[in-house]
Design an enzyme around this catalytic site. Structure first.
Site, PDB file in Angstrom:
ATOM      1  N   TYR A 160      38.547   9.696  51.930  1.00  0.00           N
ATOM      2  CA  TYR A 160      39.956   9.646  52.506  1.00  0.00           C
ATOM      3  C   TYR A 160      40.535   9.632  51.227  1.00  0.00           C
ATOM      4  O   TYR A 160      40.932   8.619  51.215  1.00  0.00           O
ATOM      5  CB  TYR A 160      39.680   9.019  53.983  1.00  0.00           C
ATOM      6  CG  TYR A 160      41.533   8.983  54.222  1.00  0.00           C
ATOM      7  CD1 TYR A 160      41.526   9.381  55.226  1.00  0.00           C
ATOM      8  CD2 TYR A 160      42.688   7.476  53.623  1.00  0.00           C
ATOM      9  CE1 TYR A 160      43.066   9.649  55.769  1.00  0.00           C
ATOM     10  CE2 TYR A 160      43.693   7.472  54.397  1.00  0.00           C
ATOM     11  CZ  TYR A 160      44.264   8.410  55.443  1.00  0.00           C
ATOM     12  OH  TYR A 160      45.479   8.483  56.243  1.00  0.00           O
ATOM     13  N   ALA A 161      41.456  10.036  51.480  1.00  0.00           N
ATOM     14  CA  ALA A 161      42.789  10.392  50.498  1.00  0.00           C
ATOM     15  C   ALA A 161      44.034  10.518  51.109  1.00  0.00           C
ATOM     16  O   ALA A 161      44.476  11.550  51.455  1.00  0.00           O
ATOM     17  CB  ALA A 161      41.681  11.077  49.105  1.00  0.00           C
ATOM     18  N   GLU A 162      44.432  11.070  50.113  1.00  0.00           N
ATOM     19  CA  GLU A 162      45.962  11.104  49.853  1.00  0.00           C
ATOM     20  C   GLU A 162      47.235  11.721  48.511  1.00  0.00           C
ATOM     21  O   GLU A 162      46.320  11.195  47.561  1.00  0.00           O
ATOM     22  CB  GLU A 162      46.961  10.383  50.774  1.00  0.00           C
ATOM     23  CG  GLU A 162      46.548   9.869  51.992  1.00  0.00           C
ATOM     24  CD  GLU A 162      47.819   8.641  52.668  1.00  0.00           C
ATOM     25  OE1 GLU A 162      48.599   8.774  51.772  1.00  0.00           O
ATOM     26  OE2 GLU A 162      47.732   7.575  53.337  1.00  0.00           O
ATOM     27  N   TYR A 163      48.086  12.744  48.328  1.00  0.00           N
ATOM     28  CA  TYR A 163      48.620  13.055  47.046  1.00  0.00           C
ATOM     29  C   TYR A 163      49.527  11.776  47.377  1.00  0.00           C
ATOM     30  O   TYR A 163      50.313  11.780  47.637  1.00  0.00           O
ATOM     31  CB  TYR A 163      49.090  14.156  47.902  1.00  0.00           C
ATOM     32  CG  TYR A 163      48.032  15.486  47.050  1.00  0.00           C
ATOM     33  CD1 TYR A 163      48.263  15.667  45.983  1.00  0.00           C
ATOM     34  CD2 TYR A 163      47.689  16.039  48.658  1.00  0.00           C
ATOM     35  CE1 TYR A 163      47.939  17.024  46.358  1.00  0.00           C
ATOM     36  CE2 TYR A 163      46.959  16.852  47.419  1.00  0.00           C
ATOM     37  CZ  TYR A 163      46.808  17.511  46.970  1.00  0.00           C
ATOM     38  OH  TYR A 163      46.387  18.830  46.733  1.00  0.00           O
ATOM     39  N   VAL A 265      44.532  10.563  45.191  1.00  0.00           N
ATOM     40  CA  VAL A 265      43.667   9.437  45.355  1.00  0.00           C
ATOM     41  C   VAL A 265      43.135   9.045  46.724  1.00  0.00           C
ATOM     42  O   VAL A 265      43.772   9.866  47.509  1.00  0.00           O
ATOM     43  CB  VAL A 265      45.053   8.218  45.076  1.00  0.00           C
ATOM     44  CG1 VAL A 265      44.140   7.247  44.783  1.00  0.00           C
ATOM     45  CG2 VAL A 265      45.947   9.214  44.131  1.00  0.00           C
TER      46      VAL A 265
END
Length: 325
Positions: A160-163, A265
């Site tokens: 699971y990711a975020e910018y 990330v």
């Protein structure tokens, strides 16, 4: 002058009638605008006037209001109807699109969609259509997706990711361990709290701002949209997000995926991490120059599941498969 404007007899199945206007001079008892002996008739954009009964489909005297709408259609469906403008029911049994406008039902059974600007799929046994039978909803106005079942990615992506924006304004290489500095990221060093790792394997990615500038709409102090009354395409007043006066729709926009300063990330799950020669399967890790090295005090509990590639001195790193929790 006849008592029936348009008629379909027995053995006629799955016909479509659209864009028809019928006007009978005078009204006589028993006059029917459109008659079909069977229920499998797809009707859209029909207007009959001067008939005692506007529609008689499959033995049911159907109210005129169910088909008095503009630009809507019922296709390849049975016992279905649309009540709003520019709505549709396709490939459904007892499907009903009852939202004011742009309401759709696809491939469904016993399902009512009461919302404008949305498309639904649904299914339930029995013979009574209900909005409670919706299973999937795509809402065009809000940009939301709702589903009652699980959502499964077919690829073997594993995190699971975020910018996040890089402190340097440059792209950070895949597999680099990163930490926060303010609201931006940089390669993590020993003693830093590791935020995550630059990832190419995320199954869920948030924060891309795919279609327009992230500041397009005015936000409140908690990041939620500020709403105001606006006219929609049909001239009706609706509550909609307030647009930022600084927004320039005529300017070209590049999503964060297309800009080097924004990095994906991986925050939780199974990730690929650059590592040095000290790292073995079962080890816990911390960071040095953004590369994983063995830790004797695993305060973050990032554990190596296996080493994918042994350390290569020419490259300056190996690759380990690490679980982040």
């Amino acid at each position: 002058g006849g008592t029936t404007g348009l008629a379909f007899g027995g053995g006629v199945d799955n016909c479509t009638v659209s864009n028809v206007y019928g006007h009978r001079l005078g009204t006589s008892s028993g006059a029917v605008g459109l008659y079909s002996s069977g229920p499998d008739l797809n009707i859209s954009n029909i207007n009959f006037q001067g008939y005692e009964t506007t529609f008689n489909v499959g033995g049911k005297k159907t109210p005129y209001e169910l088909f008095k709408h503009k630009g809507s259609s019922v296709l390849a469906s049975k016992d279905s109807h649309v009540t709003g403008t520019n709505g549709f029911v396709v490939g459904s049994v007892r499907g009903q699109a009852t939202g004011d406008s742009q309401s759709g039902v696809i491939g469904s059974y016993n399902t009512i969609n009461p919302k404008a600007n949305s498309t639904v799929w649904g299914w339930a046994t029995g013979s009574t259509p209900s909005s409670a039978n919706r299973k999937i909803e795509l809402h065009a106005k809000e940009g939301t997706i709702k589903a009652t079942g699980k959502i499964t990615g077919s690829a073997t992506f594993s995190d699971y990711a975020e910018y996040f924006e890089s402190l340097s304004g440059e792209k950070i290489p895949t597999g680099t361990l990163v930490t926060l500095e303010g609201d931006k990221i940089r390669p993590a060093e020993k003693g830093d709290l590791m935020l995550g790792v630059i990832s190419e394997t995320a199954g869920v990615i948030l924060g891309e701002s795919s279609f327009h500038w992230s500041g397009r709409y005015v936000k409140n102090e908690f990041g939620g949209c500020v709403y105001e009354e606006q006219k929609d395409a049909n001239g009706q007043m609706v509550m909609a997000p307030k647009e930022n006066p600084d927004y320039r729709p005529e300017e070209d926009y590049a999503s964060r995926d297309e800009r080097d300063e924004w990095n994906i990330v991986g925050l939780i799950g199974q990730v690929y991490v650059r590592c040095d020669e000290t790292v073995k399967a079962g080890d816990f890790i911390h960071a040095h120059n953004g590369i994983a090295t063995k830790s004797d005090s695993p305060n973050q509990h990032w554990q190596v599941m296996k080493v994918i590639q042994e350390f290569d001195a020419d490259k300056g790193f190996g690759v380990a498969f690490v679980f982040i929790r």
